[in-house]
Design an enzyme around this catalytic site. Structure first.
Site, PDB file in Angstrom:
ATOM      1  CB  CYS A  82       1.701  -1.687  -6.418  1.00  0.00           C
ATOM      2  SG  CYS A  82       1.483  -0.489  -5.082  1.00  0.00           S
ATOM      3  N   GLY A 115       3.558  12.174  -0.364  1.00  0.00           N
ATOM      4  CA  GLY A 115       3.412  11.477   0.908  1.00  0.00           C
ATOM      5  C   GLY A 115       3.050  10.019   0.771  1.00  0.00           C
ATOM      6  CB  CYS A 214       9.662   3.626  -4.442  1.00  0.00           C
ATOM      7  SG  CYS A 214       7.914   3.299  -4.157  1.00  0.00           S
TER       8      CYS A 214
END
Length: 394
Positions: A82, A115, A214
């Site tokens: 990330c 998902g 998020c």
């Protein structure tokens, strides 16, 4: 000697839900073109490029870049979980600072599925296997997705250690929605109250509701960084200086402390912040605006402490005092953050750069933080990598 590095141009497209966006290469192209237009540069001026994405085959960066032009320049594809977008920016900044290049493009994109995050590879052990095993040992809850167990577990550890209430995490999510309401590029612009966040379906009873996580998001963002000499030669803007930047990886304490707060990168963040602050010659008290990695409301609270905005254990009072929003000591995530703006992994770090560049330029419109002169960006990837960047109004 290190050359000064300036953000000459930024670009970002509206973030969207999975299944509603353009393909990854089109999103990357659009973000690059916006950054070039913002800088007032032709693509032929770019000397190197770094492309960030997590979910994609090798050389996806080339496919996106070739839609803009093919000039034979070096292009490196970057994957740091990330923290990918800011890792691409780190490499671009490093190239200019070292004198290896004078005008470098960093761009990121992500075409995500709905998902929870999951690996694309089922025939090998995951890169985060050690953290996953430790999480299972400390937390259990095997039926929950790993990211929820990790960040929820870290939030739960803070609740147990300091008495932090679930409502405090809900207040952080509500704050994010109020900020995102003023961001036309955010995926979610609906305002929700603390009570509505609390009333959302529980992902982990007493620890996390659905609105505290998020959403998977698609999008693209880009930045062009230049040397001072190049900027002067081409008449480019030099109003946003990268004054300090650090990329850190996990420390032994990530695992040895057997503490979920450490497992999700607290010590990486603290070290990166200390190093970036030292480079820039600033302290937390000098900052006006922060874009931080709020993949979960729990992580935003932990990051307040890791960045030194408040003492360890002081984050709940920090929130209650309103020191994380307009009118308080620091405005955190004026963009709406990952919670409301969205989190397309490869683009997130560059979207943070986009927001803070506009804040320091004074062009953030309804999101503008009054008197913003120093801004801090925090982008975290488990596995792990953390990038903290200090921007200064020049």
């Amino acid at each position: 000697m290190s050359n000064k590095v300036f953000v000459a141009g930024v670009g970002m497209i509206p973030f969207k839900k999975p299944g509603t966006s353009e393909t990854y290469d089109v999103m990357g192209e659009q973000a690059i073109r916006l950054a070039l237009a913002d800088a007032g540069l032709d693509f032929s001026a770019i000397q190197q490029a770094y492309a960030g994405y997590v979910y994609g085959d090798s050389t996806c960066g080339q496919k996106a870049l070739y839609r803009v032009g093919m000039t034979g320049i070096p292009l490196i594809n970057v994957n740091n979980n990330c923290a990918t977008g800011s890792s691409a920016l780190y490499l671009a900044r490093q190239a200019v600072a070292s004198g290896a290049a004078d005008c470098v493009l960093a761009f990121g994109f992500e075409q995500m599925n709905p998902g929870a995050l999951k690996s694309a590879w089922s025939d090998r052990a995951p890169a985060t296997e050690r953290a996953q095993h430790l999480t299972t040992d400390l937390i259990g809850m095997p039926d929950l997705p790993m990211a929820i167990r990790q960040f929820g577990g870290a939030g739960y550890a803070h609740m147990q250690k300091y008495g932090t209430k679930l409502e405090t995490f809900a207040a952080i999510r509500a704050k994010a929605s109020r900020h995102a309401a003023n961001n036309p590029l955010a995926v979610f612009r609906n305002v929700v109250s603390t009570e509505e966040v609390m009333a959302a379906p529980m992902l982990w009873e007493g620890v996390m509701t659905r609105l505290m996580a998020c959403p998977p998001t698609c999008g693209g963002a880009a930045a062009i960084v230049v040397s001072e000499a190049f900027a002067k030669k081409h008449g480019l803007r030099t109003d946003v200086l990268i004054a300090g930047q650090s990329l850190t990886t996990d420390l032994p304490s990530t695992y040895d402390a057997r503490d979920m707060i450490r497992v999700v990168g607290f010590d990486m963040t603290r070290l990166a912040a200390q190093q970036a602050y030292e480079q820039a010659g600033i302290g937390p008290q000098d900052i006006q605006v922060v874009e931080l990695h709020d993949c979960f409301a729990q992580n935003e609270l932990l990051t307040y402490e890791a960045l030194g905005l408040c003492a360890e254990g002081g984050a709940e009072q920090f929130v209650l005092d309103g020191d994380n929003t307009y009118g308080g000591k620091w405005v955190t995530n004026p963009s709406g953050g990952l919670l409301s703006k969205g989190h397309p992994l490869g683009a997130t770090g560059l979207a943070q750069c986009y927001e803070l560049s506009h804040q320091l330029r004074g062009t953030a419109e309804a999101r503008q933080v009054e008197g913003a002169r120093i801004a801090v960006q925090h982008n975290l990837g488990l596995g792990g990598a953390c990038v903290v960047t200090v921007y200064q109004k020049n």
